[in-house]
Design an enzyme around this catalytic site. Structure first.
Site, PDB file in Angstrom:
ATOM      1  N   CYS A 170       0.879  -1.171   0.000  1.00 52.60           N
ATOM      2  CA  CYS A 170       0.000   0.000   0.000  1.00 52.60           C
ATOM      3  C   CYS A 170       0.913   1.216   0.000  1.00 52.60           C
ATOM      4  CB  CYS A 170      -0.883  -0.018   1.251  1.00 52.60           C
ATOM      5  SG  CYS A 170      -1.660   1.568   1.629  1.00 52.60           S
ATOM      6  N   CYS A 227      -0.793   4.535  -6.132  1.00 51.71           N
ATOM      7  CA  CYS A 227      -1.812   3.935  -5.257  1.00 51.71           C
ATOM      8  C   CYS A 227      -2.233   2.636  -5.926  1.00 51.71           C
ATOM      9  CB  CYS A 227      -3.007   4.873  -5.113  1.00 51.71           C
ATOM     10  SG  CYS A 227      -4.432   4.085  -4.295  1.00 51.71           S
TER      11      CYS A 227
END
Lengths: 247, 247
Positions: free
Chosen positions: B55, B166
């Site tokens: 992440c 992302c």
């Protein structure tokens, strides 16, 4: 909180925003219940005389359990909106928009039909409305396109009243109004909730009578920075100091 | 995880998604660090030989602290994307898009300039991209309008490479491509991360050599229902059973 502060200026208020774990609207019933219980435990420890669960998602999933668990007066935000919608609807065909979790709980349809079993309810989840408000895109071409995609159906649907079943949605009223047209009444439950709270405190003789100082305390679970900016949109510029807590 | 599974089919994988508390991208650095540490503690207890912090937001805010705290090889997703972008950029003017938390950490600009101090970096937060992917609106008029609003600037900006900072953004590639045009290379770090992990395991002699069964374990912190639907978009139809854990 803004509506309660306006209607009950003599009462002290303790606000808790679970900003580290929002949004609740995409979580399961089980997680919503657990987190909401932790929030109420925090407030109960601060010796409040009543708790308003000022979130539709939390009210939808945690309310019966919480009233059972906590021995202080509790109020959700579903009931006041439901009553107000039934008062103003003429054809008893009512629309409800909310988060995924609120809509999948079907709580609005259940409560509306409990009070008037002939009510026809059209419910729709609008998951992008909360992120749009958080982004502060209240009235641009994106927000209009999202609102059209979600809400055009209500124009043909015969609904004469639309419940804004999420505390963020009233900030999108101008765009929602534009898409659904002038003939549908929009129900923002903030005023209804404040009135119901006043009734509750009155009935239970809990309204403030002493002349102790009126205090407003704001707590959040993440760092306050981002919250303070968003709070200004709801409360105006006069936001008191915000403290961070861990639940 | 899909990229790692493809490149290292002989390795067992343990996946943890903190679905009860996502999205991380709107939280403060402090909260992201605390939650990421809890996730790593869970994985470390399951006796894994390396951890990928898959992440960008968590990598941006927790990485140096985690490598200090955990005594197993750790990898973030920033470095591999940074290296790949510098390899393919000709003019060393690189764009980065990500969550609010990733962009405000400025980690990509720092890491890019560490490797090539003449790099020019244009960074931009795109907070609505994650909710759009979660809503499964990958290619409609709303997604196009959002992408135009965020990304049109990159067309005139001189950027020749755009890092999709992302893990959700690669699903929006077609719309992003349409807005930024054909001349800008898009960097999706999934493949780069998988390659870097293979290098790391090779260097530390950690690649699997026995013939024990290959296992894929999926854990989430909220109920699995919603996660299973989203996981299918990333992993294809063959999603193993998902178990719920409390951190």
């Amino acid at each position: 909180m803004a509506a309660i502060r306006r209607l009950l200026p003599q009462e002290s208020l303790v606000y808790l925003g679970d900003t580290a774990r929002v949004p609740y609207g995409i979580k399961s019933a089980d997680t919503i219940l657990r987190y909401t219980e932790e929030c109420c435990t925090f407030l109960a420890k601060r010796d409040v005389k009543a708790i308003v669960v000022a979130c539709n998602t939390a009210s939808a999933h945690a309310f019966p359990y919480l009233t059972h668990k906590f021995h202080i007066p509790l109020m959700g935000v579903i009931q006041p909106g439901v009553k107000h919608a039934l008062e103003i609807s003429r054809n008893k065909h009512i629309g409800v928009i909310g988060t995924q979790a609120t809509i999948s709980s079907d709580i609005y349809a259940k409560e509306l039909k409990k009070l008037d079993k002939n009510t026809v309810v059209t419910s729709l989840a609008c998951p992008l409305f909360v992120p749009l408000v958080e982004e502060d895109w209240l009235e641009n071409e994106v927000t209009e396109a999202v609102a059209k995609r979600y809400l055009t159906t209500f124009r043909q649907d015969g609904v004469d009243t639309l419940i804004l079943g999420c505390t963020h949605y009233p900030l999108l009223k101008p765009v929602i109004r534009q898409v659904v047209g002038e003939k549908i009444e929009l129900v923002d439950s903030a005023e209804a909730v404040a009135n119901a709270l006043k009734d509750l405190l009155t009935k239970q003789s809990l309204l403030k009578t002493d002349d102790e100082e009126v205090v407003t305390q704001l707590y959040v679970t993440d760092l306050p920075g981002r919250f303070e900016n968003i709070a200004k949109r709801f409360l105006g510029e006069s936001v008191p100091t915000v403290k961070r807590v861990t639940l």
